[in-house]
Design a protein around this motif. Structure first.
Motif, PDB file in Angstrom:
ATOM      1  N   ARG A   1       2.490  -0.340   4.464  1.00  0.00           N
ATOM      2  CA  ARG A   1       3.107   0.137   3.219  1.00  0.00           C
ATOM      3  C   ARG A   1       4.104   1.256   3.506  1.00  0.00           C
ATOM      4  O   ARG A   1       5.193   1.282   2.956  1.00  0.00           O
ATOM      5  CB  ARG A   1       2.045   0.607   2.236  1.00  0.00           C
ATOM      6  CG  ARG A   1       2.654   1.066   0.931  1.00  0.00           C
ATOM      7  CD  ARG A   1       1.617   1.613  -0.021  1.00  0.00           C
ATOM      8  NE  ARG A   1       2.279   2.121  -1.184  1.00  0.00           N
ATOM      9  CZ  ARG A   1       2.310   1.521  -2.362  1.00  0.00           C
ATOM     10  NH1 ARG A   1       1.679   0.377  -2.529  1.00  0.00           N
ATOM     11  NH2 ARG A   1       2.947   2.052  -3.356  1.00  0.00           N
ATOM     12  N   PHE A   2       3.717   2.186   4.355  1.00  0.00           N
ATOM     13  CA  PHE A   2       4.598   3.297   4.699  1.00  0.00           C
ATOM     14  C   PHE A   2       5.914   2.774   5.275  1.00  0.00           C
ATOM     15  O   PHE A   2       6.999   3.158   4.831  1.00  0.00           O
ATOM     16  CB  PHE A   2       3.895   4.243   5.689  1.00  0.00           C
ATOM     17  CG  PHE A   2       4.772   5.345   6.173  1.00  0.00           C
ATOM     18  CD1 PHE A   2       5.025   6.452   5.370  1.00  0.00           C
ATOM     19  CD2 PHE A   2       5.347   5.287   7.430  1.00  0.00           C
ATOM     20  CE1 PHE A   2       5.839   7.477   5.814  1.00  0.00           C
ATOM     21  CE2 PHE A   2       6.167   6.317   7.884  1.00  0.00           C
ATOM     22  CZ  PHE A   2       6.415   7.410   7.081  1.00  0.00           C
ATOM     23  N   CYS A   3       5.817   1.885   6.247  1.00  0.00           N
ATOM     24  CA  CYS A   3       7.017   1.322   6.888  1.00  0.00           C
ATOM     25  C   CYS A   3       7.814   0.462   5.908  1.00  0.00           C
ATOM     26  O   CYS A   3       9.047   0.525   5.870  1.00  0.00           O
ATOM     27  CB  CYS A   3       6.623   0.495   8.108  1.00  0.00           C
ATOM     28  SG  CYS A   3       5.891   1.489   9.424  1.00  0.00           S
ATOM     29  N   ALA A   4       7.118  -0.332   5.117  1.00  0.00           N
ATOM     30  CA  ALA A   4       7.799  -1.201   4.145  1.00  0.00           C
ATOM     31  C   ALA A   4       8.512  -0.376   3.078  1.00  0.00           C
ATOM     32  O   ALA A   4       9.618  -0.730   2.660  1.00  0.00           O
ATOM     33  CB  ALA A   4       6.788  -2.155   3.502  1.00  0.00           C
ATOM     34  N   ASP A   5       7.890   0.716   2.646  1.00  0.00           N
ATOM     35  CA  ASP A   5       8.538   1.584   1.653  1.00  0.00           C
ATOM     36  C   ASP A   5       9.826   2.183   2.206  1.00  0.00           C
ATOM     37  O   ASP A   5      10.835   2.254   1.511  1.00  0.00           O
ATOM     38  CB  ASP A   5       7.592   2.699   1.197  1.00  0.00           C
ATOM     39  CG  ASP A   5       6.570   2.223   0.187  1.00  0.00           C
ATOM     40  OD1 ASP A   5       6.754   1.149  -0.425  1.00  0.00           O
ATOM     41  OD2 ASP A   5       5.565   2.944  -0.001  1.00  0.00           O
ATOM     42  N   ILE A   6       9.802   2.604   3.466  1.00  0.00           N
ATOM     43  CA  ILE A   6      11.014   3.142   4.095  1.00  0.00           C
ATOM     44  C   ILE A   6      12.071   2.037   4.194  1.00  0.00           C
ATOM     45  O   ILE A   6      13.240   2.242   3.868  1.00  0.00           O
ATOM     46  CB  ILE A   6      10.705   3.741   5.479  1.00  0.00           C
ATOM     47  CG1 ILE A   6       9.896   5.022   5.311  1.00  0.00           C
ATOM     48  CG2 ILE A   6      11.995   4.017   6.257  1.00  0.00           C
ATOM     49  CD1 ILE A   6       9.365   5.592   6.608  1.00  0.00           C
ATOM     50  N   GLY A   7      11.639   0.857   4.639  1.00  0.00           N
ATOM     51  CA  GLY A   7      12.568  -0.273   4.734  1.00  0.00           C
ATOM     52  C   GLY A   7      13.159  -0.637   3.387  1.00  0.00           C
ATOM     53  O   GLY A   7      14.361  -0.882   3.262  1.00  0.00           O
TER      54      GLY A   7
END
Length: 121
Positions: free
Chosen positions: A92-98
């Motif tokens: 989620r953290f990485c996807a939110d940044i993406g």
């Protein structure tokens, strides 16, 4: 559920068309934030904010943002159950940044990667 999207973004519009095709029970309403009367009909949403980050609203009135809108929308129509992986903490953290990067640079991304199948001529 209401999704407030940028209808001037070919990639965004294509995703919304795909979502509506999957919406057999008409559970999702799409609202293009570029319509002249958008802010008068939805005074609680600033167009500038909605341009920066995808906004959605559940039938209960709860507001959703970013990937949470995408997840909830596809869940509502019973498709793409794999998106639940985006809810796992590190993903989620990485996807939110993406997603934030995509939202910020969607015009450039569309120009670079989207062909005529997205509606760009």
């Amino acid at each position: 559920m209401i999704i407030f999207y940028d209808g001037n973004c070919p990639l965004c519009a294509k995703e919304m068309r795909s979502l509506k095709r999957a919406d057999a029970h008409n559970k999702i309403k799409l609202e293009d934030i570029n319509r002249d009367d958008f802010e008068s009909r939805y005074s609680y949403i600033k167009r500038e904010d909605a341009m920066a980050f995808l906004h959605g609203q559940r039938d209960s009135g709860e507001m959703l943002y970013g990937l949470d809108v995408t997840f909830a929308a596809w869940q509502t129509v019973g498709r793409h159950s794999w998106l639940k992986l985006l809810q796992l903490p590190i993903i989620r953290f990485c996807a939110d940044i993406g997603y934030w990067l995509f939202a910020k640079y969607r015009k450039q991304v569309t120009t670079l990667f989207c062909t005529s199948r997205c509606g760009i001529k």
